[in-house]
Design an enzyme around this catalytic site. Sequence first.
Site, PDB file in Angstrom:
ATOM      1  N   THR A 126       0.839  -1.196   0.000  1.00 58.15           N
ATOM      2  CA  THR A 126       0.000   0.000   0.000  1.00 58.15           C
ATOM      3  C   THR A 126       0.878   1.250   0.000  1.00 58.15           C
ATOM      4  O   THR A 126       1.918   1.292   0.649  1.00 58.15           O
ATOM      5  CB  THR A 126      -0.936   0.027   1.226  1.00 58.15           C
ATOM      6  N   ASP A 127       0.443   2.270  -0.721  1.00 58.81           N
ATOM      7  CA  ASP A 127       1.214   3.502  -0.866  1.00 58.81           C
ATOM      8  C   ASP A 127       0.931   4.481   0.269  1.00 58.81           C
ATOM      9  O   ASP A 127       0.126   4.206   1.161  1.00 58.81           O
ATOM     10  CB  ASP A 127       0.911   4.148  -2.211  1.00 58.81           C
ATOM     11  N   LYS A 128       1.577   5.619   0.197  1.00 57.30           N
ATOM     12  CA  LYS A 128       1.454   6.670   1.212  1.00 57.30           C
ATOM     13  C   LYS A 128      -0.011   7.032   1.462  1.00 57.30           C
ATOM     14  O   LYS A 128      -0.764   7.289   0.533  1.00 57.30           O
ATOM     15  CB  LYS A 128       2.219   7.918   0.758  1.00 57.30           C
ATOM     16  N   ASP A 401       0.242  -1.564  -6.735  1.00 55.72           N
ATOM     17  CA  ASP A 401       0.790  -0.311  -6.267  1.00 55.72           C
ATOM     18  C   ASP A 401      -0.320   0.685  -5.937  1.00 55.72           C
ATOM     19  O   ASP A 401      -0.047   1.761  -5.449  1.00 55.72           O
ATOM     20  CB  ASP A 401       1.706   0.310  -7.333  1.00 55.72           C
ATOM     21  N   GLU A 403      -2.520   0.336  -3.969  1.00 52.85           N
ATOM     22  CA  GLU A 403      -2.657   0.240  -2.576  1.00 52.85           C
ATOM     23  C   GLU A 403      -2.037   1.453  -1.997  1.00 52.85           C
ATOM     24  O   GLU A 403      -1.128   1.974  -2.496  1.00 52.85           O
ATOM     25  CB  GLU A 403      -1.901  -0.999  -2.205  1.00 52.85           C
TER      26      GLU A 403
END
Length: 403
Positions: A126-128, A401, A403
């Site tokens: 998961t991203d920022k 990505d 996420e």
Amino acid sequence: MSEALDKLEQQEAEKKVERAAVAEQLKDTKRQKRELKRRKWVDWKTQDEQAGDTKRPAFDPADRVKRKKCAILLSYCGANYFGMQRNPGMQTIEEELFKAMLKHKWITEESFEAAQAACFQRAARTDKGVSAARQVCSIKLPDTLDIKALNEDLPEQIRLFAVERVTKGFNAKDQCNARTYTYTLPSVAFADCGQKHDFESYRIEPAQHLKIGEVLKLYEGTKNFHNFTSRKNFLDPSVKRFIMSFSCSEPFLTPQGIEFLTLKVKGQSFMLHQIRKMVGLAIAIARGNTTTATLDRALTEERLDLPMAPGLGLVLDTVHYERYNDRYGGDGIHEPLTWTKQENEIKEFIERYINANIYETEYKERSMLEWLETLPLHSYDARRDDTTNNDDSGKKQKDDDDE
């Protein structure tokens, strides 16, 4: 003629140097892997002589504890973190998790420094700012674990709910056969773009709610989603993705009195920005900024200019292990990875931390309203920079990505 031969020799020499560099890099990678696997020999006699009167630290039994492959279930609110994956100098979910596991001797110093030593693997990255309701990771852990004590040393936005013993070859990412994401947003996002609506008092009409569901259904099935990611073209095999279901919840009121909806999408896997672009186009169609014909064109070879919805509201809801559960869930040794026993605790955490953050942030910052103003700026037509995007299509891009 001689110039052509010289140029050919120069090219051959350059290729030889490149091959040598690649071979050296491969050799170095293999050496590092061997070092990880090899137990370091310590000459205690020489070390004691050099230390003099200083006694060496007592043997730590945790270093010799036998560890077995496990699956851990955790939830987290990603609002104050730079994503799930560890990143030097950044505050991430994994960094907090590994520090707590090291403190409680779930992992060794070696595993803390190099996660692959403990066979660590996350189901989805998961991203920022993106949260996860039911994230799963695989890792080698001791038999005796105190989950309550570990949670006391984790920030309140991160909670570990369960640990289950899994098969020796289990990999949280590879064995995951589907992922479900949710996107929670105010219902005013789907209001007619030709009229003005009040953010706090708006209530969606049944006909408009039905239209949203019809638009989301158009994404279901195996489609070519090259327009819903970046740096990939129509002919890239990886852009074909299978969407199992895409639905919209009934409207509900938040504690602030704002009407919200939750979109839920289940698929085998997703690409960078895919879900946010799918949601962005669905909103544009429902509002009347464009039509379903744009969606039909987006699934063809054309490269279109499409909007991408804000990151707030996107949540990794569930990672699915149906095939693993069918094969090993009833063998009498392993439990199915369904987490039904922890469901009430998980739902309480989701409402208290993940959803509460979405409601409060949207109420204060109105990020969705600001984004809606940009929808008329998109052409929903062929992109002018089409050729430049195709030039980047060869670059490698990781799955999940969004996420």
